[in-house]
Design a protein around this motif. Structure first.
Motif, PDB file in Angstrom:
ATOM      1  N   MET A 176       4.636  17.746  -5.497  1.00 27.89           N
ATOM      2  CA  MET A 176       4.348  16.319  -5.576  1.00 27.89           C
ATOM      3  C   MET A 176       3.038  15.948  -4.908  1.00 27.89           C
ATOM      4  SD  MET A 176       8.190  14.881  -4.802  1.00 27.89           S
ATOM      5  CE  MET A 176       7.650  13.185  -4.637  1.00 27.89           C
ATOM      6  N   VAL A 177       2.588  16.740  -3.932  1.00 30.35           N
ATOM      7  CA  VAL A 177       1.401  16.360  -3.159  1.00 30.35           C
ATOM      8  C   VAL A 177       0.166  17.180  -3.521  1.00 30.35           C
ATOM      9  CG1 VAL A 177       2.766  15.538  -1.221  1.00 30.35           C
ATOM     10  CG2 VAL A 177       2.040  17.917  -1.270  1.00 30.35           C
ATOM     11  N   VAL A 178       0.290  18.066  -4.501  1.00 31.66           N
ATOM     12  CA  VAL A 178      -0.841  18.927  -4.860  1.00 31.66           C
ATOM     13  C   VAL A 178      -2.068  18.113  -5.246  1.00 31.66           C
ATOM     14  CG1 VAL A 178      -1.690  20.575  -6.560  1.00 31.66           C
ATOM     15  CG2 VAL A 178       0.539  20.926  -5.506  1.00 31.66           C
ATOM     16  N   ASP A 179      -1.873  17.063  -6.043  1.00 32.42           N
ATOM     17  CA  ASP A 179      -2.996  16.254  -6.527  1.00 32.42           C
ATOM     18  C   ASP A 179      -3.205  14.980  -5.707  1.00 32.42           C
ATOM     19  OD1 ASP A 179      -3.466  18.073  -8.616  1.00 32.42           O
ATOM     20  OD2 ASP A 179      -1.906  17.120  -9.840  1.00 32.42           O
ATOM     21  N   ALA A 180      -2.510  14.845  -4.589  1.00 32.82           N
ATOM     22  CA  ALA A 180      -2.643  13.642  -3.756  1.00 32.82           C
ATOM     23  C   ALA A 180      -3.920  13.720  -2.928  1.00 32.82           C
ATOM     24  CB  ALA A 180      -1.432  13.498  -2.845  1.00 32.82           C
ATOM     25  N   PRO A 181      -4.456  12.574  -2.510  1.00 28.46           N
ATOM     26  CA  PRO A 181      -5.679  12.581  -1.684  1.00 28.46           C
ATOM     27  C   PRO A 181      -5.385  13.146  -0.294  1.00 28.46           C
ATOM     28  CG  PRO A 181      -4.773  10.371  -1.834  1.00 28.46           C
ATOM     29  CD  PRO A 181      -4.003  11.198  -2.809  1.00 28.46           C
ATOM     30  N   THR A 191      -0.895  22.113   3.604  1.00 27.99           N
ATOM     31  CA  THR A 191      -0.016  23.111   4.202  1.00 27.99           C
ATOM     32  C   THR A 191       1.338  22.976   3.527  1.00 27.99           C
ATOM     33  OG1 THR A 191       0.859  23.991   6.286  1.00 27.99           O
ATOM     34  CG2 THR A 191       0.829  21.605   6.054  1.00 27.99           C
ATOM     35  N   ALA A 192       2.112  24.040   3.546  1.00 24.30           N
ATOM     36  CA  ALA A 192       3.423  24.007   2.896  1.00 24.30           C
ATOM     37  C   ALA A 192       4.356  23.056   3.631  1.00 24.30           C
ATOM     38  CB  ALA A 192       4.026  25.413   2.856  1.00 24.30           C
ATOM     39  N   ILE A 193       5.101  22.261   2.857  1.00 22.11           N
ATOM     40  CA  ILE A 193       6.091  21.360   3.433  1.00 22.11           C
ATOM     41  C   ILE A 193       7.347  22.179   3.738  1.00 22.11           C
ATOM     42  CG2 ILE A 193       7.527  19.328   3.037  1.00 22.11           C
ATOM     43  CD1 ILE A 193       5.359  18.293   1.144  1.00 22.11           C
ATOM     44  N   PRO A 194       7.795  22.213   4.994  1.00 19.60           N
ATOM     45  CA  PRO A 194       8.980  23.005   5.335  1.00 19.60           C
ATOM     46  C   PRO A 194      10.197  22.554   4.535  1.00 19.60           C
ATOM     47  CG  PRO A 194       7.837  22.291   7.315  1.00 19.60           C
ATOM     48  CD  PRO A 194       7.224  21.547   6.171  1.00 19.60           C
ATOM     49  N   PRO A 195      11.105  23.488   4.202  1.00 15.45           N
ATOM     50  CA  PRO A 195      12.322  23.104   3.464  1.00 15.45           C
ATOM     51  C   PRO A 195      13.096  21.991   4.159  1.00 15.45           C
ATOM     52  CG  PRO A 195      12.114  25.499   3.554  1.00 15.45           C
ATOM     53  CD  PRO A 195      11.028  24.950   4.428  1.00 15.45           C
ATOM     54  N   PHE A 196      13.122  22.006   5.503  1.00 16.80           N
ATOM     55  CA  PHE A 196      13.812  20.949   6.241  1.00 16.80           C
ATOM     56  C   PHE A 196      13.286  19.580   5.820  1.00 16.80           C
ATOM     57  CE2 PHE A 196      15.063  24.216   9.268  1.00 16.80           C
ATOM     58  CZ  PHE A 196      16.298  23.758   9.683  1.00 16.80           C
ATOM     59  N   PHE A 254       0.867  -1.185   0.000  1.00 17.39           N
ATOM     60  CA  PHE A 254       0.000   0.000   0.000  1.00 17.39           C
ATOM     61  C   PHE A 254       0.899   1.228   0.000  1.00 17.39           C
ATOM     62  CE2 PHE A 254      -2.113   3.498   2.068  1.00 17.39           C
ATOM     63  CZ  PHE A 254      -3.419   3.452   1.612  1.00 17.39           C
ATOM     64  N   GLN A 255       0.608   2.174  -0.921  1.00 16.85           N
ATOM     65  CA  GLN A 255       1.396   3.409  -0.942  1.00 16.85           C
ATOM     66  C   GLN A 255       0.544   4.548  -1.465  1.00 16.85           C
ATOM     67  OE1 GLN A 255       2.594   5.325  -3.781  1.00 16.85           O
ATOM     68  NE2 GLN A 255       3.630   6.774  -2.430  1.00 16.85           N
ATOM     69  N   THR A 256       0.617   5.680  -0.799  1.00 21.91           N
ATOM     70  CA  THR A 256      -0.042   6.877  -1.292  1.00 21.91           C
ATOM     71  C   THR A 256       0.621   8.119  -0.719  1.00 21.91           C
ATOM     72  OG1 THR A 256      -2.130   8.098  -1.464  1.00 21.91           O
ATOM     73  CG2 THR A 256      -1.757   6.891   0.578  1.00 21.91           C
ATOM     74  N   LEU A 257       0.788   9.119  -1.578  1.00 23.39           N
ATOM     75  CA  LEU A 257       1.139  10.448  -1.076  1.00 23.39           C
ATOM     76  C   LEU A 257      -0.116  11.037  -0.459  1.00 23.39           C
ATOM     77  CD1 LEU A 257       3.324  11.760  -4.030  1.00 23.39           C
ATOM     78  CD2 LEU A 257       4.138  11.296  -1.717  1.00 23.39           C
ATOM     79  N   VAL A 258       0.054  11.979   0.447  1.00 28.50           N
ATOM     80  CA  VAL A 258      -1.077  12.609   1.132  1.00 28.50           C
ATOM     81  C   VAL A 258      -0.909  14.120   1.048  1.00 28.50           C
ATOM     82  CG1 VAL A 258      -2.352  12.840   3.290  1.00 28.50           C
ATOM     83  CG2 VAL A 258      -1.243  10.663   2.721  1.00 28.50           C
ATOM     84  N   ASN A 259      -1.956  14.791   0.620  1.00 28.89           N
ATOM     85  CA  ASN A 259      -1.920  16.251   0.560  1.00 28.89           C
ATOM     86  C   ASN A 259      -2.076  16.811   1.971  1.00 28.89           C
ATOM     87  OD1 ASN A 259      -2.311  18.997   0.140  1.00 28.89           O
ATOM     88  ND2 ASN A 259      -3.527  18.702  -1.716  1.00 28.89           N
ATOM     89  N   PRO A 260      -1.047  17.476   2.503  1.00 30.36           N
ATOM     90  CA  PRO A 260      -1.149  17.963   3.886  1.00 30.36           C
ATOM     91  C   PRO A 260      -1.917  19.273   4.002  1.00 30.36           C
ATOM     92  CG  PRO A 260       0.998  18.507   2.996  1.00 30.36           C
ATOM     93  CD  PRO A 260       0.286  17.719   1.924  1.00 30.36           C
TER      94      PRO A 260
END
Length: 598
Positions: free
Chosen positions: A94-99, A78-83, A70-76
């Protein structure tokens, strides 16, 4: 009478129940269970603090066979911190269109239903999943949970691997997948680690899920017979010292209950191989009763520093520290030094490792173009510029490229970053990281991330230590669980006295007597406390704990509002997300955790 009416024929270590065991008592064979090995990537280290899941990866296995993935990206949302982008390689695009997690979590739970949940550092991953299940008012399944990091601690030695990180264990068990901070790849690597651990545990007689719960109870009769070494100790807070037959100190520890803690070394509670070796050598245990737990912690640190016991890994060499010094001379510069002197210079530290000090120094040099040469320069100089000056990384006072007032202004900005506001350093390195991350130069961005983290922690530490170490005296009290008040006298950052006000006693008279008999402490220069930095940090943690009341303060105990401490939350969260390990001396159980549905 024994279990189910049977009788025990032998009360020794090989006692046998003379009854027919049921299948439930025999346990569930590990090879017949279905495991769902899961890994998450997140925007930070705390779901309660607002961190979000960015990826879920899981592998379902049974009897060594992979049943599904099982694998899926997830749209948070919120902006992903540079760290985090540097750490995981997962970017905002990468996560803009993720569920969203509202869709991803139910899909994962359906995939994992009926399985034993497995994760490396399970409290982190399972904690995130439970948190979002609660937010969605979704019942949490009655998963049993295994933590491969805790399992590894029981069977992996330092001869096998330097630590229990997933990356280290993957090498030990020759995993077909290299962990790379992407969820599915890390889950696949964890599967290989799980199978490798089960193979080793099988050689130790562990074949069922239930046997994992009793694995830590395998203590030799020789060790059990040493329980009498704890019998003379009180049920009170204090410090204990294990000694060998030549009265040499092997190990120093602390506990709120001396007798119970020391007895645990001879029972199922203590299974660390290193400690097992120490207990085997011990012939005597000395106890030092303390008035309060804080006094016990401080005494422990001082005794470790004095005796440097072989089996204590930490705090043995508090004198081995480094500082960053902003020199006091016509053209100030930054340098690494081993001690602080009263010379009017500004100091940052102490650093426990020179490598961390060098990272912090690099962060400062990245932001402020001060000279890096060690030459003595007069107010006027006509030397040739160095390579750093030609690269624009030095103001180059050596060849007269900068006047004294301009250079002094940069020095003031640097000093302000050290003692008050670190924002200029934080902003400059964050901009650099964002630029590198956008160009997918993650390795370089990671180096800047580590430099920034080293600086923020060092600046926060220096500011907090300095605030306390400049006080001639601070007296504080807190009501303990038994209702009595514990009182501590702190002078220049050193614990000078500790006591507990007797029930019904005169508080003012007791505190006055405690202060009168407290240790005389002389101040130390710079941010260095009159004790070790670790001791003063323990005192600070106690002072900042709930319920503490300040009785009297000689001077002003303040930290800058815009200080470095306000930047710690993000860096600590990032560090937590990277710490996929359990130290070898962690005492937590590896027992499966049954988590009932809510």
């Amino acid at each position: 009478m024994g279990l189910l009416g049977g009788t025990v024929r032998d009360q020794g270590p090989h006692a046998r129940w003379d009854v027919q065991r049921t299948f439930d008592e025999l346990g569930r064979p590990l090879r017949e269970l279905t495991f769902c090995v899961v890994d998450l990537e997140t925007t930070g280290g705390s779901a309660d603090g607002g961190s979000m899941i960015t990826e879920i990866g899981a592998v379902k296995v049974r009897g060594g066979e992979v049943l599904g993935e099982f694998q899926t990206l997830v749209n948070p949302h919120t902006a992903i911190p540079p760290f985090i982008a540097v750490l995981t390689g997962i970017t905002n695009s990468m996560v803009v269109d993720a569920p969203p997690i509202e869709s991803a979590l139910p899909a994962f739970l359906e995939f994992a239903t009926g399985c034993v949940l497995v994760a490396h550092n399970a409290p982190f991953d399972v904690g995130f999943l439970r948190h979002f299940a609660e937010l969605q008012d979704r019942p949490w399944p009655a998963f049993e949970v295994l933590d491969t990091a805790l399992m590894a601690r029981r069977v992996i030695t330092r001869d096998d691997a330097p630590n229990c990180k997933l990356s280290s264990l993957a090498k030990v068990f020759r995993s077909g997948t290299t962990p790379n901070h992407r969820a599915l790849a890390d889950a696949r690597a964890t599967v290989d680690v799980l199978h490798g651990l089960m193979e080793r545990l099988g050689g130790l007689g562990v074949h069922t899920l239930e046997e994992l719960q009793t694995f830590s109870s395998r203590v030799s009769p020789v060790v059990r017979r040493k329980r009498h070494l704890a019998e003379h100790l009180p049920h009170a807070p204090g410090v204990y010292l294990f000694r060998d037959d030549r009265a040499r100190v092997l190990y120093v520890g602390t506990s709120r209950d001396l007798r119970s803690r020391v007895r645990s070394y001879f029972t199922s509670s203590e299974t660390r191989s290193r400690m097992g070796e120490m207990v085997g050598l011990a012939t005597e245990v000395t106890g030092i009763e303390c008035a309060t737990p804080l006094e016990a912690e401080v005494r422990e640190l001082r005794l470790i520093a004095e005796h440097k016991p072989k089996y204590n890994r930490r705090s043995r060499f508090p004198e081995k520290v480094s500082f960053i010094k902003l020199t006091s001379e016509p053209w100030p510069r930054l340098s690494l030094v081993k001690r602080v002197v009263d010379d009017g210079a500004d100091y940052l530290g102490p650093f426990r490792s020179r490598r961390t000090a060098e990272q912090c120094l690099a962060a400062l040099h990245d932001t402020f173009p001060l000279r890096q040469c060690s030459d003595r320069l007069g107010r006027r100089s006509s030397r040739s510029p160095c390579v750093l000056a030609e690269m624009g990384r030095c103001l180059s006072p050596c060849d007269g490229s900068v006047d004294a007032s301009t250079y002094a202004a940069v020095v003031r900005q640097l000093r302000d970053s050290l003692v008050r506001r670190p924002d200029e350093v934080v902003d400059a390195i964050n901009r650099r990281m964002e630029s590198l991350a956008s160009d997918e130069r993650f390795e370089e961005a990671g180096a800047h991330r580590d430099r920034l983290a080293a600086f923020v922690r060092a600046a926060a530490r220096t500011q907090r230590l300095t605030a306390l170490t400049r006080l001639p005296e601070l007296v504080a009290a807190r009501r303990e669980d038994d209702g009595r008040w514990a009182v501590h006298v702190v002078r220049f950052g050193r614990l000078a006295a500790a006591g507990v006000i007797p029930s019904g006693g005169d508080a003012h008279h007791y505190v006055g007597s405690l202060r009168a008999g407290a240790e005389t402490v002389l101040p130390s220069p710079g941010p260095v406390p009159a004790a070790t930095a670790e001791e003063t940090e323990r005192i600070l943690r106690w002072l900042e704990s709930p319920g503490v009341r300040l009785v009297d303060v000689d001077g002003e105990w303040i930290c800058p509002v815009g200080g470095a401490s306000r930047h710690l939350a993000l860096h600590d969260a990032v560090n937590q997300s990277r710490l996929t390990l359990v130290p070898f001396d962690d005492r937590r159980s590896i027992s499966p955790v049954h988590q009932p549905a809510r």
